[in-house]
Design an enzyme around this catalytic site. Structure first.
Site, PDB file in Angstrom:
ATOM      1  N   TYR A  91       0.855  -1.187   0.000  1.00 28.14           N
ATOM      2  CA  TYR A  91       0.000   0.000   0.000  1.00 28.14           C
ATOM      3  C   TYR A  91       0.889   1.233   0.000  1.00 28.14           C
ATOM      4  O   TYR A  91       1.828   1.319   0.788  1.00 28.14           O
ATOM      5  CB  TYR A  91      -0.893   0.003   1.240  1.00 28.14           C
ATOM      6  CG  TYR A  91      -1.796   1.209   1.366  1.00 28.14           C
ATOM      7  CD1 TYR A  91      -2.815   1.442   0.441  1.00 28.14           C
ATOM      8  CD2 TYR A  91      -1.651   2.102   2.423  1.00 28.14           C
ATOM      9  CE1 TYR A  91      -3.663   2.535   0.567  1.00 28.14           C
ATOM     10  CE2 TYR A  91      -2.495   3.202   2.561  1.00 28.14           C
ATOM     11  CZ  TYR A  91      -3.500   3.413   1.626  1.00 28.14           C
ATOM     12  OH  TYR A  91      -4.333   4.496   1.767  1.00 28.14           O
ATOM     13  N   ASP A 142       9.148   2.904  -0.261  1.00 31.12           N
ATOM     14  CA  ASP A 142       8.090   3.496   0.560  1.00 31.12           C
ATOM     15  C   ASP A 142       8.352   3.092   2.009  1.00 31.12           C
ATOM     16  O   ASP A 142       8.036   1.978   2.424  1.00 31.12           O
ATOM     17  CB  ASP A 142       6.713   3.027   0.089  1.00 31.12           C
ATOM     18  CG  ASP A 142       5.590   3.658   0.919  1.00 31.12           C
ATOM     19  OD1 ASP A 142       5.895   4.270   1.975  1.00 31.12           O
ATOM     20  OD2 ASP A 142       4.426   3.529   0.511  1.00 31.12           O
ATOM     21  N   LYS A 144       4.343   8.857   9.020  1.00 32.05           N
ATOM     22  CA  LYS A 144       4.135   8.238  10.337  1.00 32.05           C
ATOM     23  C   LYS A 144       5.143   8.695  11.389  1.00 32.05           C
ATOM     24  O   LYS A 144       4.963   9.784  11.937  1.00 32.05           O
ATOM     25  CB  LYS A 144       4.051   6.730  10.180  1.00 32.05           C
ATOM     26  CG  LYS A 144       2.810   6.369   9.323  1.00 32.05           C
ATOM     27  CD  LYS A 144       2.413   4.921   9.251  1.00 32.05           C
ATOM     28  CE  LYS A 144       1.068   4.797   8.549  1.00 32.05           C
ATOM     29  NZ  LYS A 144       1.046   4.012   7.350  1.00 32.05           N
TER      30      LYS A 144
HETATM   31  C1  LIG Z   1       0.394   4.552   6.011  1.00 34.56           C
HETATM   32  C2  LIG Z   1       1.089   4.293   4.731  1.00 34.56           C
HETATM   33  C3  LIG Z   1       0.936   5.147   3.625  1.00 34.56           C
HETATM   34  C4  LIG Z   1      -0.072   6.266   3.597  1.00 34.56           C
HETATM   35  O1  LIG Z   1       0.163   7.247   4.540  1.00 34.56           O
HETATM   36  P1  LIG Z   1      -1.064   8.214   4.978  1.00 34.56           P
HETATM   37  O2  LIG Z   1      -0.410   9.186   5.892  1.00 34.56           O
HETATM   38  O3  LIG Z   1      -2.072   7.322   5.638  1.00 34.56           O
HETATM   39  O4  LIG Z   1      -1.592   8.832   3.739  1.00 34.56           O
HETATM   40  C5  LIG Z   1       1.729   4.933   2.521  1.00 34.56           C
HETATM   41  N1  LIG Z   1       2.601   3.921   2.479  1.00 34.56           N
HETATM   42  C6  LIG Z   1       2.768   3.075   3.512  1.00 34.56           C
HETATM   43  C7  LIG Z   1       3.780   1.979   3.421  1.00 34.56           C
HETATM   44  C8  LIG Z   1       2.005   3.215   4.658  1.00 34.56           C
HETATM   45  O5  LIG Z   1       2.141   2.337   5.654  1.00 34.56           O
END
Ligand SMILES: *Cc1c(COP(=O)(O)O)cnc(C)c1O
Length: 428
Positions: free
Chosen positions: A142, A237, A270
């Site tokens: 994701y 990511d 995060k």
């Molecule tokens: C949480 C997450 C996102 C999205 O971040 P948001 O602040 O919720 O938009 C993207 N990539 C990864 C791997 C994530 O865990």
């Protein structure tokens, strides 16, 4: 006092599904979401004053636990100085310097407000810098909910069994090539079929949106070779793994396993915001200088680099950069996974788990899954029963088996022991 049920009913009248982010709705596990009123350290309290040991940590950011005094102090001071200026501040420089100091693959970064925004911006920059349209992502990863990345993604989508989202035009999704995770042959075939047409490959190096699945070392090595060969940008990511699995993120873990290893671009979120809306994307100067105002790739944000959010992030990064912070966090997280595994063994329940730094995952299966298909094949029914048994006992785990879990510095050995004792009852 309002009950969780009363609040949920009221919420559903004014907010679709009663929640502002789908997985909070408990659709995968059934039951009523807990409405949280406050949090301190490793604990959350719901509207009915029930206390929970929190293993979600706001889905990752709360690595110090809730209400850390240094973080609260920084936020309160910053708020008093002004909530938003729409003009540059010194604190943005300090935060950029603090992040770059831990991530040698990046020379520059830009701050944004969410992981979605960071992933979307990184993708646009990769396309703009290479002049190519096609991208590769992996099944079960994701990267936020930008159109081009919402193709067979994991997380909430997997929970609801949607292969993709309505509202994403096929014309947008057609440039996204989705491959199985950890599959070297599929990767090689995709690079051969789209030779020198791929702008970037985006990957969660340790996938946390299909529970917890590591990219294998031979797979990661081959991915790096193919990207370098074809001039394709390798985008890590690290929204979840950054400053969570290690101070330098998952890329530091892979650098330890593959000498000299570096991604070309990285995305963070995060933990770097410490609980406030803040994220970032970055890379080498030649790529980053393609961004406006220097270059032709447009990207902007009214609240980007917000003074309160940057204060929160900086205070958080300062605390986690202390010597031995990650060793202690990793040790407690391992103790949790080992404790759960031992309790499952005693009850003869097929179970396995893994962790890195302060991030963990567990499966009702005999062996750790290596891709999304294998995660989907684990025992969902058992997971859901376990989830509710733990929730009843005051342990707040992610309400879907597709999610990783998080331990914070506020979790004590006693908290871990109590959780393992609850799990022993639940497994029985
Ligand atoms: C949480 C997450 C996102 C999205 O971040 P948001 O602040 O919720 O938009 C993207 N990539 C990864 C791997 C994530 O865990």
């Amino acid at each position: 006092m309002s009950t969780n049920q009363a609040l949920f009913e009221r919420a559903q009248r004014v907010i679709p599904g009663g929640v502002n982010s789908p997985v909070r709705a408990f659709r995968a596990v059934g039951g009523t979401p807990r409405f949280i009123t406050r949090a301190q350290g490793a604990y959350l309290w719901d509207a009915e004053e029930k206390r929970y040991t929190d293993y979600i940590g706001s889905w990752g950011p709360m690595i110090l636990g809730h209400g850390h005094p240094a973080v609260l102090d920084a936020v309160q001071r910053a708020a008093a100085e002004g909530l938003s200026f729409g003009a540059p501040t010194e604190r943005e420089i300090e935060l950029a310097e603090a992040i770059l100091a831990q991530v040698p693959s990046m020379e520059q970064l830009r701050l944004v407000s969410s992981g979605t925004e960071a992933g979307m911006s990184a993708l646009r920059l990769a396309r703009g810098a290479t002049g190519r349209s096609k991208i590769v992502k992996f099944e079960g990863c994701y990267h936020g909910h930008a159109d081009a990345l919402l193709v067979k993604a994991g997380s909430g989508l997997a929970t609801f069994g949607h292969p993709t989202s309505a509202g994403v035009p096929p014309e947008v999704a057609q440039h996204t090539i989705v491959l199985p995770y950890n599959d070297v042959a599929a990767l090689e075939a995709a690079f051969d079929a789209h030779s020198r047409q791929l702008a970037c490959v985006m990957i969660e190096p340790i996938a946390g949106n299909m529970n917890f699945v590591r990219a294998g070392v031979p797979f990661m090595k081959r991915l790096r070779e193919l990207c370098s060969r074809d001039g394709t940008l390798l985008v890590f990511d690290e929204v979840m793994t950054g400053f969570r699995v290690a101070l330098g993120g998952a890329q530091a873990v892979y650098r330890g396993l593959i000498p000299g290893f570096q991604p070309d671009m990285s995305v963070f979120g995060k933990v770097i915001g410490g609980g406030m809306p803040l994220a970032a994307f970055g890379g080498k100067k030649d790529v980053m200088s393609q961004l406006a105002p220097l270059g032709p790739v447009y990207q902007a944000g009214t609240l980007s680099g917000n003074p309160v959010a940057t204060a929160c992030g900086l205070a958080t990064l300062r605390e986690i950069a202390r010597p031995d912070f990650f060793e202690a966090l990793a040790q407690r997280t391992r103790a949790l996974v080992q404790g759960l595994s031992a309790a499952a063994r005693e009850a003869d329940v097929p179970f396995c788990g893994d962790s890195e730094g302060g991030m963990f995952g567990f499966f009702f299966a005999r062996a750790l899954p290596q891709d999304y298909g294998a995660v989907m094949a684990t025992d969902k029914e058992r997971f859901n029963r376990f989830f509710h048994a733990m929730l009843d006992r005051g342990v707040y785990l992610a309400p879907a088996l597709y999610e990783a879990g998080f331990v914070s510095a506020a979790h004590t050995e006693a908290d871990i022991d109590a959780t393992v004792a609850s799990a022993r009852e639940a497994f029985a």
